[in-house]
Each structure stands twice: as C-alpha cells, then as structure tokens.
Design an enzyme around this catalytic site. Structure first.
Site, PDB file in Angstrom:
ATOM      1  N   LYS A  85       0.670  -1.299  -0.017  1.00  0.00           N
ATOM      2  CA  LYS A  85       0.036   0.039   0.004  1.00  0.00           C
ATOM      3  C   LYS A  85       0.915   1.269  -0.027  1.00  0.00           C
ATOM      4  O   LYS A  85       1.790   1.138   0.641  1.00  0.00           O
ATOM      5  CB  LYS A  85      -0.996  -0.023   1.323  1.00  0.00           C
ATOM      6  CG  LYS A  85      -2.178   0.883   1.343  1.00  0.00           C
ATOM      7  CD  LYS A  85      -2.936   0.707   2.614  1.00  0.00           C
ATOM      8  CE  LYS A  85      -3.994   1.827   2.721  1.00  0.00           C
ATOM      9  NZ  LYS A  85      -4.666   1.495   3.888  1.00  0.00           N
ATOM     10  N   SER A 160      -9.620   1.210   2.765  1.00  0.00           N
ATOM     11  CA  SER A 160      -8.736   2.245   1.853  1.00  0.00           C
ATOM     12  C   SER A 160      -7.504   1.532   1.254  1.00  0.00           C
ATOM     13  O   SER A 160      -6.976   2.001   0.371  1.00  0.00           O
ATOM     14  CB  SER A 160      -8.177   3.278   2.705  1.00  0.00           C
ATOM     15  OG  SER A 160      -7.114   2.675   3.761  1.00  0.00           O
ATOM     16  N   SER A 184      -9.976  -1.310   6.904  1.00  0.00           N
ATOM     17  CA  SER A 184      -9.236  -1.012   5.282  1.00  0.00           C
ATOM     18  C   SER A 184      -8.542  -2.045   5.025  1.00  0.00           C
ATOM     19  O   SER A 184      -8.051  -2.279   3.769  1.00  0.00           O
ATOM     20  CB  SER A 184      -8.247   0.128   5.454  1.00  0.00           C
ATOM     21  OG  SER A 184      -9.151   1.305   5.268  1.00  0.00           O
TER      22      SER A 184
HETATM   23  N1  GLN Z   1     -13.242   3.388   6.093  1.00  0.00           N
HETATM   24  C1  GLN Z   1     -12.832   3.725   7.224  1.00  0.00           C
HETATM   25  C2  GLN Z   1     -12.365   5.331   7.242  1.00  0.00           C
HETATM   26  O1  GLN Z   1     -12.641   5.836   6.285  1.00  0.00           O
HETATM   27  C3  GLN Z   1     -11.685   3.021   7.936  1.00  0.00           C
HETATM   28  C4  GLN Z   1     -10.229   3.387   6.942  1.00  0.00           C
HETATM   29  C5  GLN Z   1      -9.141   2.564   7.493  1.00  0.00           C
HETATM   30  O2  GLN Z   1      -9.165   1.650   7.998  1.00  0.00           O
HETATM   31  N2  GLN Z   1      -8.048   3.117   7.340  1.00  0.00           N
HETATM   32  O3  GLN Z   1     -11.934   5.719   8.047  1.00  0.00           O
END
Ligand code: GLN
Length: 501
Positions: A85, A160, A184
């Site tokens: 990532k 994400s 994420s």
């Molecule tokens: N979707 C969640 C957010 O927008 C979690 C994101 C993540 O785990 N980085 O914060």
C-alpha cells in the site's frame, strides 16, 4: 511449469514450493507478474507506481540464494513477489499515501515492514492505490484515480487498501500489505475474495507507515488464502525499537495453527451484528459458513456486544481527532506539495493545504479539529475515549463465553463506483462491523466464505482475543478447507494495459 497465466494464479506458498524445487526461477515468476500488470492494470488500476527494476534485481538475488544457500535456511517468501500500500515508506521510491500533497515525496528510509520484506528476499512489484491518507472505504478518495474491483470493473474494490486487494485478486501480485484503522484491510479483502488480517494493535511495527490515526493503525496481510496470510504475518510481526507501541512478546509460528482441529472451540455469534442493514443474501451465506464451523465440532454460542451501536460515532470522533493532529505536518515546508502562488508564508501554508488535500481529508481535519477544540474536547473527544473503554469491556465479557467471534465482515457485497461518494454517512456505514476491533485493539480476520448470486465475494469476519491471531488462523483455515471454495479468477479484458519498464 506451465504458462505465465498459471504462475500468477498460484498462491504465495504454492509459488514458494515451485521455487524451492527449482521448477521455476524467481526471475521467471517476477517477469510473469510484470507481464500480468502490463496486461490488466490499465483496467484494474491497482498500482500507483510499478517498481519493475527493483523487483527484477530482487528476483535475481533470490535466484542466487536458491542456487547457493541450503534450502532449509531460505526464508519462505524468497522470490515470491508482493505489493505494498502506498502509505508505507520505501527508500528512493515515491510514497504518496494516495494524496496530491505527497505526489512528489520520496522517503529517505524504508518502513520496518519494507525492510523485513526486502530481507526476506520477496521482490516488491510496486506501490498500490488507496483512499487518500487511508480515509475511505472504496478507493474513490484516491487523489489520483479510482481502482476497480477485479470481479466487476464497475464496482469498488473496497478501501482504503483497495489497490493492494485488487492487485492480489487480479493476480497482479502474489500477496500484499495493507493497513487497517477501521476496516481498511478486512473490508477490501471481503470485497475482493481474499484473506485479510488486522493484527492486534502493537503486533506489527508502524515505523514508516504514514500516520492516519495512530492509536488504531496496524499493517497486515492481504492474501489468496489463509496459509499465505500466516506466512506474511510471520514475516511482519514483532517488536521494533523504532515503534514504542510495538509490543515485546514472542510470536508463535502462525503456520503451526493451520490444520488444528476446531472441535470444542467456542464460536460467539454477536446478535448486534445481525441487524437491519445486513443484506439478506450476505446474512444467509455467512450463517451457512458458521454452520460449517458447527459441523466441524465447534460450539456456537450467542454473545452480546451491547455497545456496538456506538462504535461508528466513537470512531468518527477518535480517528478524525488523531488525523487532524497527524496531518498538521503537511505544510509545504519540508516535503510534499508546496503552493507556488502565495505572496507570503501564511498564505502558502493555507494554499498548500487547500490544493493538496481532497474533500474527505478536509472533512476529517475539520471534524477532528472541532472535537479537540477547547470547550468541545470534554463533550466529544474525552467522551469518545471513555466509550472506547466500554467496547473493550464488551469484548472481555464476550470472550469469557467464546474463543472467537464470527460475523459478516461487511453489511453488503462490493457496491458500484459512484454509489456512495456523495453520501459520506452511507460510506461510513459500510464499516459498521469492522470498526469495533481496532477500537478495542483486537485482531480480526476476513476469510472468503461464499460468492453471491451475482458472483461477488462475501467475507466472514473472525475477531479474537489480544495477540490470539493463532486461533483466528486455526478457525479460518478449518473453514477454508471445509468449504473448499475455489478462488475465482475473474476475466479481465487485457490490452490498454500499463506500461511496465
Ligand atoms: N473506512 C474507514 C475510514 O474511512 C476505515 C479506514 C481505514 O481503516 N484506514 O476511516
């Protein structure tokens, strides 16, 4: 061994076996992946940067080690290409975090997980797309372009870590690392038919991970099966002097949990996770998979996590509060984007941030700044911290009655691109089941358990006790074997691919 296409379809451990038997060379494997990226990434758009030269060099070095070192001492992922990532720092390679504000940032050091990957001889194919600063659930918040779900190019891969998940699901990498703050890793794993693990907070070093919400962020594997996830966890887990929140404790060989019986193990079913909003087909298929665990001799117990309904509200105070503080460092002074049109330095700070951050990141910074501001701190941030303790207690109570907690990973299958972008609340709700674990610092894993009638993957989430990743692997592996779900290889039109140098 057969064709390039066959090579890229294999799991990491299958590739590792072939490499060890010298039936294929690491250079051939890496070339196969680079070809695959070239063929399909124009459609999938999983990668922000492809590091072909570095990967090729690492593959050559791996072949040298296969030829000269005794097989027993070779690391398991030697020569098995992975992807990262783009929020993990890579020395000399752009690390954008999916943000225009870091479009030109080239780190002077490697994250600890990157160092470990290199030391293990796994070629790194490139850096994967993500929601900007890991804020989002669809990868549509990337500052560059959205990534497609390989199972249906009109749908999102989740987020994400959507680029990492799509890369593995489209056979553009054998395995990948993602990061999980509120889901994420697990949500994209569920949407893309992969295994994804968010380790216990403190199990994996965050050194060199660009910070979003430091009390929640953890790095973890996205893989084609449970064995691969255990292998990657073996690689990345451990205390790191450079991350004070990493915990000094021995980590078992996680592959030793694979194949252990689950007879008598207690699987908790939390009633608060089987509520309105959970898609009917997803519910049925997850329940059927839980039934398969019972057939293996696991004991199903209903448990309650009474504060679950407050998880989203708590997360959306704590995560933005920490983000507003972490992201204060992006001011255009030392690195990253700098506005060139400002007449003085204060305007430069403002314009740099205006131009560099996307709408979701700005929304979070504003929410977080508000929650932390004098006069509101006690009402919002402090209250949220107190509620956080309640989740921890909920889980402690539940784990008196059971050894793991099973549910759906997500309320629905992968949704269409554009479906939720204009509705932040709808987007936030897609994390309802993945947010509690990080709030309680617990490990949680998503494992594929079915396909929907439309052919989209469905994930089952297992949450465990602190540092009990082993039991998660044990149960997930038993389920994987019992279901015998064959990983599908979605047809992706080739052509108009990405140029790989
Ligand atoms: N979707 C969640 C957010 O927008 C979690 C994101 C993540 O785990 N980085 O914060």
């Amino acid at each position: 061994m057969g064709t390039t296409a066959e090579l890229t379809r294999l799991t990491a451990h299958e590739l590792s076996d072939l490499l060890r038997r010298r039936e294929v060379s690491a250079v051939e494997v890496t070339e196969a992946y680079l070809e695959r990226i070239q063929a399909v990434d124009g459609q999938v758009k999983a990668f922000l940067t492809v590091t072909a030269d570095q990967a090729r060099k690492a593959a050559q070095e791996a072949d040298r080690r296969f030829a000269t070192e005794p097989a027993e001492s070779l690391p398991p992922l030697l020569g098995v290409p992975g992807a990262l990532k783009d929020n993990m720092c890579t020395i000399g390679i752009k690390t954008t975090c999916g943000s225009k504000i870091l479009h030109n940032f080239i780190p002077p050091y490697d994250a600890t997980v990157v160092e470990k990957t290199k030391a293990a001889g796994a070629p790194i194919l490139g850096k994967c797309n993500m929601d900007e600063f890991a804020m989002g659930s669809s990868t549509e918040n990337s500052g560059f372009f959205p990534t497609a779900n390989p199972y249906d190019l009109e749908r999102v891969p989740g987020g994400s870590s959507g680029g990492s998940a799509a890369a593995v699901a489209a056979d553009e990498a054998a395995w990948a690392l993602g990061s999980d703050t509120g889901g994420s890793i697990r949500q994209p794993a569920a949407f893309c038919g992969l295994v994804g693990l968010k380790p216990t907070y403190g199990a994996v070093s965050r050194y060199g991970l660009v910070a979003f919400a430091s009390s929640l962020d953890q790095i973890g594997p996205l893989t084609k099966d449970v064995t691969d996830a255990a292998l990657v966890m073996n690689l990345i887990a451990g205390k790191d002097e450079r991350d004070a929140t990493s915990v000094d404790r021995p980590h078992p060989d996680y592959t030793s949990f694979l194949g252990r019986e689950i007879k008598g193990l207690r699987v908790g079913i939390p009633k608060e996770y089987f509520v309105e909003g959970l898609d009917t087909e997803v519910r049925e298929k997850v329940m059927a998979a839980i039934g398969a665990l019972a057939n293996l001799g696991a004991e199903l117990v209903e448990v309650s996590l009474p504060h679950t309904e407050y998880a989203l509200a708590t997360y959306y105070l704590i995560a933005p509060a920490e983000c507003s503080s972490n992201l204060a460092r992006y001011d255009g002074v030392r690195y990253g984007h700098r506005s060139t049109t400002a007449p003085d330095s204060v305007t430069m700070f403002k314009k740099t941030r205006q131009e560099g951050f996307g709408p979701e990141v700005k929304r979070r910074i504003m929410l977080g700044t508000y929650a932390l501001s004098a006069g509101y701190y006690d009402a919002y941030y402090l209250k949220a911290q107190k509620v956080r303790t309640l989740f921890r207690r909920d889980f402690e109570e539940a784990f008196k009655q059971c050894d793991v907690i099973a549910s759906s990973t997500t309320p629905t299958v992968a949704f269409k691109r554009g479906e939720k972008v204009d509705n932040p609340l709808a987007m936030y709700l897609s994390d309802a089941f993945t947010i509690p674990a990080p709030l309680a610092a617990l490990p949680a894993l998503s494992v594929p358990c079915a396909y929907s009638a439309e052919g989209l993957p469905i994930g089952l989430q297992l949450q465990g006790r602190h540092f009990d990743e082993g039991t998660l692997f044990q149960v997930a592996y038993a389920l994987e074997q019992a279901l015998g779900l064959k990983r599908r290889h979605p047809e992706i039109p080739t052509g108009s691919g990405k140029e790989v140098r």
